[in-house]
Design an enzyme around this catalytic site. Structure first.
Site, short mmCIF file in Angstrom:
data_model
loop_
_atom_site.label_atom_id
_atom_site.label_comp_id
_atom_site.label_asym_id
_atom_site.label_seq_id
_atom_site.Cartn_x
_atom_site.Cartn_y
_atom_site.Cartn_z
N HIS A 157 0.83 -1.22 0.00
CA HIS A 157 0.00 0.00 0.00
C HIS A 157 0.86 1.26 0.00
O HIS A 157 0.45 2.30 0.52
CB HIS A 157 -0.94 0.03 1.21
CG HIS A 157 -1.63 -1.27 1.48
ND1 HIS A 157 -2.85 -1.60 0.93
CD2 HIS A 157 -1.26 -2.35 2.22
CE1 HIS A 157 -3.20 -2.82 1.33
NE2 HIS A 157 -2.25 -3.29 2.12
N SER A 278 14.84 20.27 -17.85
CA SER A 278 13.65 21.11 -18.05
C SER A 278 14.08 22.36 -18.80
O SER A 278 15.17 22.89 -18.59
CB SER A 278 13.06 21.48 -16.69
OG SER A 278 12.31 22.67 -16.79
#
Ligand code: ARG
Length: 458
Positions: A157, A278
């Protein structure tokens, strides 16, 4: 002659109908396989004296020349002139060798030809993909072996569960890829059947020798039902489904690596060769390759569904709908091969940040199950031990006191028989070292598996 039919027609196909139906821009990928299939077919026609040996020889020579001549040419420029790759080759052969070319298509149809060429293409690519899967497995095993001492939190989880060896986590993907190999081998096996000789639907009255053609082309078997053979696309579906399942694994692996490469985890660092920057933020080093691998699973699933839906409810036998099998097939093959290459390169150049991994396992709750086992070993029933550890954790949380800082007396308050060995529970190395049953994350168990893969993948 640009077309392979037309005797009964008075008018030409409308321009928009041509544009709508011509497929050379796509099926040009079958050029070499169509040439192979045609050579074997024509040699058989010669042996069976359906055409003369001299004619067969001339056709095969011409076909081989065409195969070479156009091997590296983008045939898209011919896409408005020729209906498909078969018509293209037929026309070029006639231009090259003259009337003998008109005998090439004896005792066959494009219906059995197209699926024969497609199966040759698929056989070659399935084999190549299996080879590339081995490369990726090797890259993963190499990484697992190199960092075989490194311990990380195992997650369920996306929550800290229990510690595991990084190598164990990595090897889980090697197991998945092994099942993928089995699926591709199975698709290959189903595909290993010669359709040629089935004609349009029912076979041929001419005395062909299908076994000879199968042998020439390297097919294991000859198809046993002409109607099935010309309209079977489920072997393609099988392959696409193997690709889809493989991409499910790719997307999971990519996701794990993206998380590990994030500042939050920091377990690995991707090499510059497989990262991007970027245009605005100079600080960024992004895992674009992994995002693309994960993202392309979408196209691959779509292609599987596309062919399934195309085939659904088609009446026997060949229908032109089936021409639509090629785009999803070719795109999926290209994506699968390229993805395997990129992932292998990326894994080979990725480094593990062992100190960040070490830091991450300093969470005492990761050892709650070890503590539970400790109480069980001292006579506590499992369910009682579970409750006990739960209470200890609650106490730890309520008092803001990490389990690692509990004194012996702190533990004794919950379980009087506690001795100082309890502190051993919180050592990551000990937790790992004790899990050596088959398939567990223990050092011996994982080392054995690494050795197994090294032997097997050689
Ligand atoms: N281009 C066709 C395909 O890819 C070849 C078979 C055409 N047969 C036909 N009867 N129209 O399926």
């Amino acid at each position: 002659m640009a077309k392979m039919w037309g005797g009964r027609f008075k008018k030409e196909l409308a321009e928009n109908a041509k544009a709508y139906s011509y497929s050379l821009a796509v099926d040009q990928a079958l050029l070499e396989y169509d040439v192979q299939a045609s050579c074997a077919h024509v040699q058989m026609l010669g042996r069976q004296k359906i055409i003369s040996a001299a004619e067969a020889h001339k056709i095969v020579k011409g076909l081989k020349a065409i195969g070479k001549e156009y091997a590296d040419t983008d045939l898209t420029k011919f896409a408005t002139k020729y209906e498909d790759i078969h018509s293209f080759i037929q026309a070029k052969l006639e231009a090259k060798i003259g009337p003998a070319a008109k005998k090439m298509h004896t005792a066959r149809s494009r219906n059995d030809l197209v699926i024969t060429a497609t199966k040759l293409y698929l056989k070659e690519n399935s084999t190549a993909i299996i080879g590339k899967l081995v490369m990726l497995q090797k890259a993963l095993v190499r990484c697992a072996d190199k960092y075989k001492e490194v311990i990380i939190p195992g997650l369920t989880h996306v929550q800290h569960a229990q510690v595991v060896l990084l190598a164990h986590h990595i090897l889980s993907y090697v197991e998945m890829l092994e099942r993928d190999k089995t699926r591709f081998a199975n698709a290959l096996e189903l595909c290993d059947e010669l359709p040629l000789g089935s004609g349009s639907i029912s076979g041929t009255t001419l005395p062909i020798d299908r076994a000879y053609v199968a042998k020439q082309l390297g097919f294991k078997r000859v198809s046993k039902n002409s109607m099935d053979a010309v309209s079977d696309r489920d072997t393609l579906v099988e392959f696409l489904s193997a690709c889809a399942i493989f991409f499910m694994h790719v997307s999971r692996l990519s996701e794990d690596l993206i998380l590990w490469n994030s500042q939050e985890f920091g377990f690995i660092e991707l090499s510059d060769e497989y990262s991007t920057g970027s245009s605005l933020m100079p600080n960024k080093k992004n895992p674009d390759m992994l995002e693309l691998c994960r993202g392309r699973a979408g196209a691959v699933y779509g292609n599987l569904i596309s062919l399934l839906v195309t085939m659904k409810g088609l009446p026997m036998a060949y229908n032109r709908d089936m021409q639509e099998d090629k785009k999803p097939l070719f795109e999926t093959v290209d994506l699968t091969r390229a993805t395997l290459d990129v992932l292998s390169g990326l894994i080979m150049t990725t480094t593990v940040n062992t100190s960040r991994c070490m830091l991450a396992v300093h969470d005492s709750y990761l050892y709650a199950t070890d503590l539970l086992d400790y109480f069980v070993e001292r006579g506590c029933a499992f369910a009682d031990a579970h409750t006990l550890v739960g209470k200890i954790i609650m106490h730890s949380q309520q008092n803001g006191k990490d389990l690692a800082f509990f004194s012996l007396n702190d533990f004794k308050r919950f379980f009087p028989k506690t001795d100082k060995k309890v502190f051993e529970c919180f050592k990551p190395e000990r937790s790992i070292a004790r899990k050596n049953s088959i398939g567990a994350t223990g050092n011996h168990s994982v080392a054995r598996r690494i050795q197994y893969w090294k032997r097997t993948l050689r």
